[in-house]
Design a protein around this motif. Structure first.
Motif, PDB file in Angstrom:
ATOM      1  N   VAL A   1      49.730  38.758  38.762  1.00 45.35           N
ATOM      2  CA  VAL A   1      50.219  37.369  38.772  1.00 45.35           C
ATOM      3  C   VAL A   1      51.199  37.159  37.624  1.00 45.35           C
ATOM      4  O   VAL A   1      52.266  36.558  37.802  1.00 45.35           O
ATOM      5  CB  VAL A   1      49.041  36.375  38.689  1.00 45.35           C
ATOM      6  N   ALA A   2      50.854  37.660  36.442  1.00 47.18           N
ATOM      7  CA  ALA A   2      51.723  37.493  35.270  1.00 47.18           C
ATOM      8  C   ALA A   2      53.076  38.167  35.475  1.00 47.18           C
ATOM      9  O   ALA A   2      54.107  37.625  35.054  1.00 47.18           O
ATOM     10  CB  ALA A   2      51.041  38.060  34.030  1.00 47.18           C
ATOM     11  N   LEU A   3      53.085  39.322  36.114  1.00 50.77           N
ATOM     12  CA  LEU A   3      54.349  40.037  36.332  1.00 50.77           C
ATOM     13  C   LEU A   3      55.202  39.398  37.428  1.00 50.77           C
ATOM     14  O   LEU A   3      56.415  39.578  37.446  1.00 50.77           O
ATOM     15  CB  LEU A   3      54.077  41.500  36.682  1.00 50.77           C
ATOM     16  N   LEU A   4      54.572  38.668  38.325  1.00 50.88           N
ATOM     17  CA  LEU A   4      55.323  38.014  39.400  1.00 50.88           C
ATOM     18  C   LEU A   4      55.917  36.668  38.989  1.00 50.88           C
ATOM     19  O   LEU A   4      56.845  36.196  39.622  1.00 50.88           O
ATOM     20  CB  LEU A   4      54.420  37.826  40.631  1.00 50.88           C
ATOM     21  N   HIS A   5      55.371  36.051  37.952  1.00 53.34           N
ATOM     22  CA  HIS A   5      55.860  34.743  37.516  1.00 53.34           C
ATOM     23  C   HIS A   5      56.656  34.870  36.224  1.00 53.34           C
ATOM     24  O   HIS A   5      56.178  35.491  35.272  1.00 53.34           O
ATOM     25  CB  HIS A   5      54.703  33.783  37.314  1.00 53.34           C
TER      26      HIS A   5
ATOM     27  N   GLU B   1      54.316  35.526  30.575  1.00 54.42           N
ATOM     28  CA  GLU B   1      54.253  36.441  29.434  1.00 54.42           C
ATOM     29  C   GLU B   1      52.963  36.280  28.630  1.00 54.42           C
ATOM     30  O   GLU B   1      52.351  37.263  28.212  1.00 54.42           O
ATOM     31  CB  GLU B   1      55.457  36.275  28.513  1.00 54.42           C
ATOM     32  N   GLY B   2      52.512  35.044  28.430  1.00 52.24           N
ATOM     33  CA  GLY B   2      51.271  34.821  27.687  1.00 52.24           C
ATOM     34  C   GLY B   2      50.066  35.414  28.405  1.00 52.24           C
ATOM     35  O   GLY B   2      49.192  36.025  27.788  1.00 52.24           O
TER      36      GLY B   2
ATOM     37  N   VAL C   1      46.146  39.963  29.296  1.00 55.67           N
ATOM     38  CA  VAL C   1      45.702  41.059  30.162  1.00 55.67           C
ATOM     39  C   VAL C   1      45.800  42.392  29.427  1.00 55.67           C
ATOM     40  O   VAL C   1      44.891  43.225  29.513  1.00 55.67           O
ATOM     41  CB  VAL C   1      46.523  41.092  31.473  1.00 55.67           C
ATOM     42  N   LEU C   2      46.859  42.604  28.701  1.00 54.81           N
ATOM     43  CA  LEU C   2      47.025  43.866  27.977  1.00 54.81           C
ATOM     44  C   LEU C   2      46.013  44.003  26.845  1.00 54.81           C
ATOM     45  O   LEU C   2      45.478  45.096  26.615  1.00 54.81           O
ATOM     46  CB  LEU C   2      48.461  43.994  27.463  1.00 54.81           C
ATOM     47  N   VAL C   3      45.726  42.901  26.154  1.00 53.57           N
ATOM     48  CA  VAL C   3      44.689  42.934  25.111  1.00 53.57           C
ATOM     49  C   VAL C   3      43.339  43.260  25.745  1.00 53.57           C
ATOM     50  O   VAL C   3      42.602  44.115  25.257  1.00 53.57           O
ATOM     51  CB  VAL C   3      44.637  41.591  24.342  1.00 53.57           C
ATOM     52  N   GLY C   4      43.026  42.574  26.853  1.00 53.46           N
ATOM     53  CA  GLY C   4      41.765  42.833  27.550  1.00 53.46           C
ATOM     54  C   GLY C   4      41.670  44.259  28.074  1.00 53.46           C
ATOM     55  O   GLY C   4      40.609  44.886  27.998  1.00 53.46           O
ATOM     56  N   SER C   5      42.781  44.778  28.604  1.00 59.62           N
ATOM     57  CA  SER C   5      42.793  46.149  29.127  1.00 59.62           C
ATOM     58  C   SER C   5      42.599  47.166  28.009  1.00 59.62           C
ATOM     59  O   SER C   5      41.846  48.136  28.174  1.00 59.62           O
ATOM     60  CB  SER C   5      44.111  46.417  29.857  1.00 59.62           C
TER      61      SER C   5
ATOM     62  N   LEU D   1      55.301  46.232  23.114  1.00 63.85           N
ATOM     63  CA  LEU D   1      56.642  46.126  23.700  1.00 63.85           C
ATOM     64  C   LEU D   1      56.682  45.083  24.820  1.00 63.85           C
ATOM     65  O   LEU D   1      57.562  45.132  25.676  1.00 63.85           O
ATOM     66  CB  LEU D   1      57.074  47.490  24.247  1.00 63.85           C
ATOM     67  N   SER D   2      55.749  44.158  24.804  1.00 62.70           N
ATOM     68  CA  SER D   2      55.595  43.228  25.925  1.00 62.70           C
ATOM     69  C   SER D   2      56.831  42.372  26.190  1.00 62.70           C
ATOM     70  O   SER D   2      57.036  41.921  27.309  1.00 62.70           O
ATOM     71  CB  SER D   2      54.379  42.332  25.720  1.00 62.70           C
ATOM     72  N   GLY D   3      57.663  42.175  25.206  1.00 65.36           N
ATOM     73  CA  GLY D   3      58.872  41.382  25.411  1.00 65.36           C
ATOM     74  C   GLY D   3      59.920  42.076  26.262  1.00 65.36           C
ATOM     75  O   GLY D   3      60.852  41.423  26.751  1.00 65.36           O
ATOM     76  N   SER D   4      59.778  43.376  26.472  1.00 57.70           N
ATOM     77  CA  SER D   4      60.795  44.104  27.234  1.00 57.70           C
ATOM     78  C   SER D   4      60.283  44.671  28.552  1.00 57.70           C
ATOM     79  O   SER D   4      60.948  45.495  29.174  1.00 57.70           O
ATOM     80  CB  SER D   4      61.370  45.237  26.369  1.00 57.70           C
TER      81      SER D   4
END
Length: 187
Positions: free
Chosen positions: A64-68, A72-73, A78-82, A135-138
């Motif tokens: 969902v985050a990647l589709l919207h 980004e938040g 999700v990345l912290v949880g993963s 690197l989440s901003g890119s």
């Protein structure tokens, strides 16, 4: 270049969470049975259900985050949880290995023992989640349909397949006449 690295790391983590959820749902008792066999944690069925639900929720929220464009938040969460989830898996596997406990890993439909390769896979995935986080901003979003996204998706699918099959590919049961089977390298 950081967009490629961040994208491959992110999509590999999310694809692995999806594959793991599907594998667990296809054979739901495997993880609970493995946790019970390890005799370390209380309420193995509850913890197995929690782990499977966590994987599924993280994967779904990541997609969902990647589709919207404004996701980004959510993607950072999700990345912290993963990273935390895969870090827990690696730590648990390392604990089992260091205490000499044996049993199945419970990580897929295939009956595999808890080997160093299972721990290595979880550690690599935790590391990939951290790389993606830093690197989440890119990260190339799924809504961007161009050649860059195609390369990222193909690379991530390849790394997911390789990582997913790593423990099974590296496991070589050795049978000694009259003795029990033991595992191969990094067993």
């Amino acid at each position: 270049m950081s967009g490629l690295l961040a994208g491959v790391a992110t999509y590999t983590v999310l694809f692995t969470l999806l594959v793991s959820t599907a594998e667990h749902l296809s054979r739901p008792a495997a993880l609970a049975g493995a946790l019970a066999a390890h005799r370390v944690l209380p309420a193995p069925a509850v913890l197995a259900a929690l782990a499977i639900a966590s994987e599924g929720l993280l994967a779904g929220a990541g997609i969902v985050a990647l589709l919207h464009p404004s996701g980004e938040g959510l993607l950072v969460a999700v990345l912290v949880g993963s990273a935390a989830l895969f870090g827990l898996y690696a730590g648990y596997g390392l604990y089992l290995r260091s205490t000499g406990r044996t049993g199945p890993c419970g990580c897929s439909r295939v009956e595999l023992p808890m080997t160093g390769w299972v721990v290595a896979r979880a550690s690599i995935l935790a590391g990939l989640a951290l790389v993606a986080l830093f690197l989440s901003g890119s990260i190339i979003p799924a809504s961007r349909t161009d050649a860059s996204l195609a390369v990222v998706l193909l690379a991530a699918a390849t790394f997911t397949a390789l990582l997913w099959h790593l423990p099974a590919a590296m496991y070589e049961p050795r049978h000694q006449p009259g003795g029990p089977r033991t595992a191969g390298p990094l067993a």
